[in-house]
Write a protein that holds these residues in place. Structure first.
Motif, PDB file in Angstrom:
ATOM      1  N   GLU B 127       4.800  37.321  55.020  1.00 32.52           N
ATOM      2  CA  GLU B 127       3.457  36.774  54.848  1.00 32.52           C
ATOM      3  C   GLU B 127       2.587  37.736  54.056  1.00 32.52           C
ATOM      4  OE1 GLU B 127       3.269  34.144  58.968  1.00 32.52           O
ATOM      5  OE2 GLU B 127       1.705  35.624  58.560  1.00 32.52           O
ATOM      6  N   TYR B 128       1.930  37.204  53.043  1.00 28.86           N
ATOM      7  CA  TYR B 128       1.066  38.008  52.173  1.00 28.86           C
ATOM      8  C   TYR B 128      -0.321  37.381  52.191  1.00 28.86           C
ATOM      9  CZ  TYR B 128       5.166  40.324  50.139  1.00 28.86           C
ATOM     10  OH  TYR B 128       6.306  41.055  49.947  1.00 28.86           O
ATOM     11  N   TYR B 153      -1.387  25.200  44.511  1.00 30.89           N
ATOM     12  CA  TYR B 153      -0.354  25.009  45.524  1.00 30.89           C
ATOM     13  C   TYR B 153      -0.140  23.528  45.856  1.00 30.89           C
ATOM     14  CZ  TYR B 153       2.181  24.847  49.829  1.00 30.89           C
ATOM     15  OH  TYR B 153       3.120  24.529  50.765  1.00 30.89           O
ATOM     16  N   TYR B 157       2.165  23.132  42.132  1.00 35.46           N
ATOM     17  CA  TYR B 157       3.429  23.674  42.635  1.00 35.46           C
ATOM     18  C   TYR B 157       4.171  22.640  43.477  1.00 35.46           C
ATOM     19  CZ  TYR B 157       6.432  26.576  45.651  1.00 35.46           C
ATOM     20  OH  TYR B 157       7.488  27.107  46.339  1.00 35.46           O
ATOM     21  N   SER B 170       9.500  32.011  44.935  1.00 38.07           N
ATOM     22  CA  SER B 170       8.726  31.344  45.989  1.00 38.07           C
ATOM     23  C   SER B 170       9.611  30.765  47.083  1.00 38.07           C
ATOM     24  CB  SER B 170       7.868  30.245  45.375  1.00 38.07           C
ATOM     25  OG  SER B 170       8.689  29.187  44.920  1.00 38.07           O
ATOM     26  N   LEU B 177       7.589  28.069  49.522  1.00 34.24           N
ATOM     27  CA  LEU B 177       6.365  28.747  49.933  1.00 34.24           C
ATOM     28  C   LEU B 177       5.357  27.783  50.569  1.00 34.24           C
ATOM     29  CD1 LEU B 177       4.147  31.037  49.372  1.00 34.24           C
ATOM     30  CD2 LEU B 177       3.954  29.986  47.134  1.00 34.24           C
ATOM     31  N   VAL B 179       1.139  27.798  51.330  1.00 37.77           N
ATOM     32  CA  VAL B 179      -0.086  28.555  51.090  1.00 37.77           C
ATOM     33  C   VAL B 179      -1.191  27.969  51.959  1.00 37.77           C
ATOM     34  CG1 VAL B 179      -1.792  29.294  49.383  1.00 37.77           C
ATOM     35  CG2 VAL B 179       0.582  29.033  48.711  1.00 37.77           C
ATOM     36  N   LYS B 188      -3.422  32.807  52.119  1.00 39.20           N
ATOM     37  CA  LYS B 188      -2.260  33.384  52.782  1.00 39.20           C
ATOM     38  C   LYS B 188      -0.991  32.723  52.252  1.00 39.20           C
ATOM     39  CE  LYS B 188      -1.466  33.008  57.391  1.00 39.20           C
ATOM     40  NZ  LYS B 188      -1.735  33.319  58.777  1.00 39.20           N
ATOM     41  N   PHE B 189      -0.035  33.521  51.795  1.00 43.59           N
ATOM     42  CA  PHE B 189       1.247  33.020  51.319  1.00 43.59           C
ATOM     43  C   PHE B 189       2.281  33.232  52.414  1.00 43.59           C
ATOM     44  CE2 PHE B 189       1.007  32.962  46.434  1.00 43.59           C
ATOM     45  CZ  PHE B 189      -0.348  32.713  46.448  1.00 43.59           C
ATOM     46  N   PHE B 191       6.220  32.757  53.478  1.00 42.57           N
ATOM     47  CA  PHE B 191       7.550  32.499  52.926  1.00 42.57           C
ATOM     48  C   PHE B 191       8.544  32.178  54.029  1.00 42.57           C
ATOM     49  CE2 PHE B 191       5.334  35.062  49.832  1.00 42.57           C
ATOM     50  CZ  PHE B 191       5.598  34.384  48.657  1.00 42.57           C
ATOM     51  N   PRO B 214      -0.005  31.116  40.601  1.00 40.66           N
ATOM     52  CA  PRO B 214      -1.096  30.686  41.482  1.00 40.66           C
ATOM     53  C   PRO B 214      -2.489  30.808  40.871  1.00 40.66           C
ATOM     54  CG  PRO B 214       0.377  32.219  42.617  1.00 40.66           C
ATOM     55  CD  PRO B 214       0.838  32.149  41.204  1.00 40.66           C
TER      56      PRO B 214
END
Lengths: 328, 641
Positions: B127-128, B153, B157, B170, B177, B179, B188-189, B191, B214
């Motif tokens: 998580e990023y 997103y 995407y 992704s 992914l 988001v 927040k991304f 995965f 993004p």
């Protein structure tokens, strides 16, 4: 006359239709398609494209469709909507790209044609009238040299000379400061300067042939009885020459006018690439390399149409010029 | 939910610089051309155009002056890589300006923040959380917020018409992914599993026009062309139209975050030039608070003929080019450029290339013919061919002495370099090569002295070479001669790259030549060290197995072990662990000896306008490291003479 033109027009349509099919088949012949060519280009820069992404691109551009479906899409859009399709590489409508470059291409074609005529006409007449003199041989030698030197090599040499000794005007049609400036005297002069090298390069290759043809035709005419008669009537030598024999000997000039357009649009390609001229030739070459099929196809189609129209024009001109021609 | 601060020390450094900028906030400078527009009421004042915390770029040498045009060149309308790495390198995060004295523990140069102000990563790297800058604006003055990222997103995407395939970065554990918007400046991304290389990946330049990134989709502009927002946009060609509108290199109306914005795109005007002008809303300032960039304009000529580019460059018509920008700074052209330094008013700079090897020979180990396959998969056979190549002579004659006789190996600057791997089987020894082949039982020969294979056919195979690089063809002619001496007959088949790729993809080739890149490229595209895609010419079908592509074939155990290791590389966020995993992967590559390398080039060079200031004297180049973008082109300027 009207019947002749109508008949010719009908033939033209059939020819162009046949050409369009051939064109489409030929540009599909090389292995791969636009997507493979694009991937090859990216590969060169070290980027590998995901197979799934490639498949998606093919689907989007309709490259998966069978050949006849692709052809029909392309040709029906041109015929019914005047839409030449979409350039895959430039991602712009093909028509935009074509019109953009045709203007300058025609300008150069015209200038070159005038250059060729201005050189080969007087030299042709001179070499016929003064045949087998030193002047004749010298003019012939120069003409043949022009024909023999490959255009691209000549262009490179002239470019190098201009780079080495003049330091300006390498490639392109304008200096950087005029590239996007509005039209002005300065820009016109700048364009003129940049046209000198391409005109010389493209012109020299055409002069030799015309000089020789004019010389041969004129020599035939000069010995004919009507010339002797006219001379006996005391017509001045210049008037005599220009009024009858030269007019008849001009036939090859007129009959090749039709070829000049397509030759300059496509034949000057290598020269235009070397000199970086924003003309149609390099665009076509690039389209063929990157397998940008709608752009390449539309180009070749345009060229064919130009050739066909040019041939008709020169036929009509010839009929007007040469009383010996009959159209039945 | 628990987050740890990112471990990269550079981020802290950036944070420090950021706080010093805040102190300057009342006192920003701007370019004269923008000041005029502010005075006429056409633009808001500079403080309102900049984000609350503009990114501060420390100039390479000193604070610069505004003005001037940066003149560049690209080699085809599709060469958007050149644009992306010079005027378009504005990703969420970016690579540092690598210099030879940079301490580097990771395989690739460190990553710092850029469009994003900060990032928090959870423990396992799945998580990023990205923090955008408060008050950051697109080039048309509209705010750039989390909504733009969400538009990308949800509507781009996730839209399978626009992007049927998800980008590799992704997808983790087959899960795409997710988001989430946290607040206006936070996204927040999430995965499907650990995504250890995400930041490094996001710092690579986007060479693809439809970059699917993004931060590249302004909602306020693009939503009008998207059927989710505008029913009128839903025509049969909407996908193509949407991509055309979102194409930042061809559509001048498309808002962007770059230092210069396109005013004449690819193919517009006469089609011979791309023009970009300064972005009044660019989010970076120098250390004195002057809004960047320094250059007013950028022009990029599109020139397809390298001879023309070379002559124009020697004439001083471009301000910077090398073998990555302009593609003409080749060893052969060095003399021409040297002779014209005075006239062209430029000087040389050093480029440390990422090119691990300029010529590698791949024998197709997954060949359809069982006899040839058995031969090619035999390491002794490849060793014999390798020691039969007189690399010193090839380098001297073809590459003008500009290289080292190395196998396919990382460059010495890389922590993955291995001296033994570089020099194994490189000692030229025809006698030994003959002995090795005799030892394999290839002792029968035909009347021409060519060895016979186990089924009695002469040992003859074709090598496919793309016509794009003459030195490959020249070297192959020499190699053909060497191999003749050991009873191996080589046929050289030159073709267009597209045709070559086509043959390789369908596994119809015997052998092929290409170059190998290293450094960051080995991390993201390791095809030279194990079959990670069809483009691994030595084992196409194994590569296709790895990517689930056409004609897949189960790879060798060694290759499978490498694939496993590579998956782990992506799953770890800890740099030292990643390095040791890559080292293990490389050790297998060394042992397997997939390709025969001919030479590793010594450093490349570039030429740069003498007046160009803040330009590093040494640059690192690679397809995955933004060269020269990482050197911050927005702070280049012309010093007055």
């Amino acid at each position: 006359m009207a019947a002749f033109i109508t008949r010719r027009f009908f033939y033209m349509l059939v020819t162009v239709a046949a050409i369009s099919v051939m064109t489409f088949i030929i540009i599909q012949l090389p292995p791969g398609d636009y997507v493979t060519a694009m991937v090859a280009q990216l590969n060169l820069q070290g980027t590998t494209v995901d197979p799934a992404e490639m498949a998606a691109l093919r689907a989007r551009y309709g490259l998966d469709d069978p050949l006849h479906v692709q052809y029909w899409k392309w040709i029906s859009n041109i015929v019914f909507a005047g839409d030449f399709g979409y350039s895959l590489e430039w991602r712009r409508p093909v028509a935009d790209l074509l019109w953009n470059r045709l203007g300058l291409t025609f300008l150069l074609a015209l200038v070159t044609l005038l250059f060729i005529w201005a050189i080969s006409l007087p030299i042709g007449i001179y070499t016929a009238v003064r045949k087998n003199t030193v002047g004749d041989y010298l003019a012939t030698l120069i003409g043949v040299l022009g024909l023999a030197i490959p255009n691209f090599l000549f262009a490179l040499v002239l470019m190098y000379i201009s780079f080495r000794y003049f330091g300006t005007g390498i490639g392109g049609l304008y200096s950087p400061e005029y590239e996007n400036a509005a039209w002005s005297w300065g820009k016109l002069i700048n364009l003129g300067q940049h046209l000198i090298i391409p005109t010389i390069v493209l012109g020299t290759s055409g002069t030799a042939a015309l000089i020789r043809i004019l010389r041969a035709n004129l020599l035939d005419e000069l010995s004919k009885p009507y010339v002797t008669t006219a001379r006996a009537y005391g017509l001045s030598e210049n008037r005599l020459l220009l009024k009858y024999p030269v007019r008849i000997a001009l036939n090859p000039f007129i009959s090749t006018v039709g070829w000049v357009l397509p030759t300059l649009v496509s034949g000057a390609t290598i020269t235009a690439v070397v000199l970086n001229l924003p003309m149609t030739g390099p665009l076509l070459l690039q389209a063929l390399i990157s397998q940008d099929m709608y752009l390449a196809g539309s180009f070749i189609l345009m060229l064919s149409v130009l050739t066909v129209i040019g041939t008709l024009l020169s036929d009509l001109l010839l009929a007007w010029l040469d009383p010996r021609i009959r159209y039945t | 939910m628990h987050f740890t601060r990112s471990v990269l020390p550079v981020l802290t450094l950036t944070a420090l610089l950021m706080s010093s900028a805040a102190a300057l906030a009342q006192d920003y400078g701007e370019a004269p051309m923008l000041a005029e527009r502010v005075a006429s009421g056409d633009l808001p004042p500079v403080e309102e155009r900049l984000p609350a915390n503009p990114m501060v770029v420390t100039p390479f040498e000193n604070v610069g002056q505004y003005g001037g045009t940066w003149r560049m060149v690209m080699n085809a309308p599709s060469d958007i890589g050149t644009l992306a790495r010079t005027i378009g390198y504005e990703n969420l995060v970016r690579s540092i300006t690598w210099q030879p004295d940079t301490d580097q523990e990771d395989i690739v140069p460190d990553v710092i923040m850029n469009v994003a102000e900060d990032v928090e990563i959870n423990d396992d790297g799945s998580e990023y959380v990205f923090h955008l800058r408060e008050g950051h604006k697109w080039s048309d003055g509209e705010p750039f917020t989390a909504d733009d990222v969400m538009f990308w997103y949800e509507n781009v995407y996730s839209n399978t018409s626009l992007f049927p395939a998800k980008p590799t970065w992704s997808v983790r554990n087959d899960t795409p992914l997710v988001v989430e918007k946290v607040d206006d400046t936070t996204v927040k991304f999430i995965f499907g599993g650990p995504n250890g290389l995400l930041l490094q990946y996001m710092a690579t330049p986007a060479n693809d026009a439809e970059q699917n990134q993004p931060f590249a989709y302004p909602k306020h502009y693009l939503s009008q062309f998207h059927p989710d927002f505008n029913k009128d946009a839903a025509g049969s060609t909407w996908v193509q139209d949407f991509h055309a509108k979102a194409d930042m290199w061809r559509n001048p109306e498309m808002p962007r975050l770059h230092p210069w914005i396109i005013t004449q795109g690819i193919g517009q005007g006469s089609g011979a030039q791309v023009i970009a002008e300064r972005n009044p809303y660019y989010f970076k300032v120098d250390t004195e608070g002057n809004q960047l960039p320094y250059f007013d304009r950028v022009t990029v000529d599109i020139i397809t003929d390298p001879q023309v580019t070379t002559l124009k460059a020697a004439n001083g018509d471009f301000d910077m080019l090398d073998s990555y920008v302009g593609f003409v700074a080749t060893p052969e052209n060095r003399g021409t450029f040297f002779d014209n330094q005075e006239k062209g008013r430029y000087e040389f700079y050093e480029v440390l290339p990422n090119r691990a090897n300029l010529m590698i020979i791949s024998l197709n180990m997954t060949h359809k013919d069982p006899v040839i396959r058995e031969l090619f998969t035999n390491k002794t056979f490849r060793e014999a061919l390798s020691v039969a190549v007189n690399r010193e002579e090839v380098i001297e004659l073809v590459w003008l002495g500009q290289g080292l006789p190395y196998q396919t190996v990382e460059r010495p600057e890389s922590p993955l370099f291995d001296e033994e791997m570089a020099t194994q089987f490189t000692d030229f020894d025809i006698v030994k090569a003959n002995e090795l082949l005799d030892g394999m039982g290839l002792t029968e020969k035909d009347g021409n002295g060519i060895r016979l294979m186990s089924d009695g056919r002469p040992l003859q195979f074709t090598i496919d070479i793309s016509v794009i690089r003459q030195p490959w063809i020249d070297s192959a002619e020499l190699i053909k001669g060497y191999w003749r001496q050991i009873g191996v007959d080589l046929l050289i088949n030159t073709s267009d790259t597209t045709a070559l790729n086509q043959r390789v993809e369908s596994n119809d080739h015997d052998a092929a030549v290409w170059s190998a890149s290293g450094g960051a490229d080995s991390l993201f595209d390791p095809k030279y060290y194990f079959p990670s895609s069809w483009a691994a010419f030595y084992a196409t079908t194994w590569g296709q197995w790895f990517t689930n592509d056409q004609n897949p074939e189960e790879p060798s155990d060694a290759a499978k072990r490498q694939m496993e290791l590579y998956q782990q590389v992506f799953a770890t966020i800890d740099a030292p662990t990643r390095l040791s995993l890559m080292q293990e992967l490389m050790a297998i590559a060394k042992d397997e000896f997939y390709t025969i390398g001919v030479m590793q080039p010594i450093s490349d060079y570039g030429i740069v306008n003498r007046l160009m200031a803040n330009f590093p004297g040494v640059l690192l180049a690679s397809s995955e490291y933004a060269h020269p973008g990482a050197a911050n082109p927005e702070q280049f300027y012309y010093a007055s003479e």
